[in-house]
Scaffold this active site. Sequence first.
Site, mmCIF file in Angstrom:
data_model
loop_
_atom_site.group_PDB
_atom_site.id
_atom_site.type_symbol
_atom_site.label_atom_id
_atom_site.label_comp_id
_atom_site.label_asym_id
_atom_site.label_seq_id
_atom_site.Cartn_x
_atom_site.Cartn_y
_atom_site.Cartn_z
ATOM 1 N N GLU A 13 0.828 -1.208 0.000
ATOM 2 C CA GLU A 13 0.000 0.000 0.000
ATOM 3 C C GLU A 13 0.860 1.255 0.000
ATOM 4 O OE1 GLU A 13 -4.385 -0.206 1.596
ATOM 5 O OE2 GLU A 13 -2.899 -0.147 3.202
ATOM 6 N N GLY A 79 -10.579 -8.389 7.624
ATOM 7 C CA GLY A 79 -11.473 -9.513 7.406
ATOM 8 C C GLY A 79 -12.899 -9.101 7.711
ATOM 9 N N MET A 193 -5.648 -5.740 12.755
ATOM 10 C CA MET A 193 -4.630 -5.936 13.783
ATOM 11 C C MET A 193 -3.991 -4.645 14.309
ATOM 12 S SD MET A 193 -2.721 -9.364 12.261
ATOM 13 C CE MET A 193 -1.696 -9.575 13.721
ATOM 14 N N GLU A 194 -4.501 -3.481 13.920
ATOM 15 C CA GLU A 194 -3.832 -2.240 14.332
ATOM 16 C C GLU A 194 -4.745 -1.116 14.804
ATOM 17 O OE1 GLU A 194 -1.534 -4.592 11.521
ATOM 18 O OE2 GLU A 194 -3.308 -3.391 11.010
ATOM 19 N N ASP A 217 -11.135 -10.583 2.839
ATOM 20 C CA ASP A 217 -11.573 -11.962 3.071
ATOM 21 C C ASP A 217 -12.690 -11.930 4.094
ATOM 22 O OD1 ASP A 217 -10.291 -12.402 5.909
ATOM 23 O OD2 ASP A 217 -8.697 -11.537 4.681
#
Length: 252
Positions: A13, A79, A193-194, A217
Amino acid sequence: MSRIAIVSAMHQELRALLPALDKHQSATFAGRTFHIGTMEGQPVVMTLSGIGKVAAATTATLLLQEIDVQRIVFTGAAGGLGPGVRVGDVVVARELLQHDMDASPLFPRFEVPLTGRSRFPTDPDLSAALARAALHCLQHAAERIGETHLADFGIDSPLLHQGLVVSGDRFVATAAESEALRAALPDALAVEMEGAALAQVCADFGRPFAVIRTVSDRADDSAHVDFNRFIVDVASVYTREILATWMSGAVE
């Protein structure tokens, strides 16, 4: 003009964004490179956070203390958890929570100890502006992303979602894990996760922030399929197009 930080979770990214940076200079703190310049005429700094809550918190703290940015936008993949949140959709967080924070019985599950809160709201104006830009880009996804790339991942009529995003230091990649999260947090739209770590740091500093994620996903047993290619072909392009649209003021 106040400087905006654009934080990417993954190298792909950041690489997609850097060509849009004008008057490029760089600075290094704590092993992180901060790319300073302008994008669409606005002062920005772009950087890679690394993966996980500690990496995100360290990056946010450096941005606020060493570079004195006034706003932070975190981008990346997530996700999908909520019903109807599909691969290729975009989620703009309105609040964030650490799903792996559990100091019970001393504190309620999910509550960050000594803060009295588990949910950290994003800046409403910044999030609304990003949501408008995202909606505009999604409505023109075929021309912005390319019909072939969309078809490769089964993406058709991608949607925008806004609400709760949850974070934890675990890549959720099984149906059992995602079902457990949905049961515990039924209003959660996506998992990553952040973001919630960034939210806690920005709350401590009193600085506005936003989190925007592309759904890669469904956080289940197929979560690993073509993940890296999705980041390059879809998520990175979404991020570049949405941020450019927002910063240019093309959508009010």
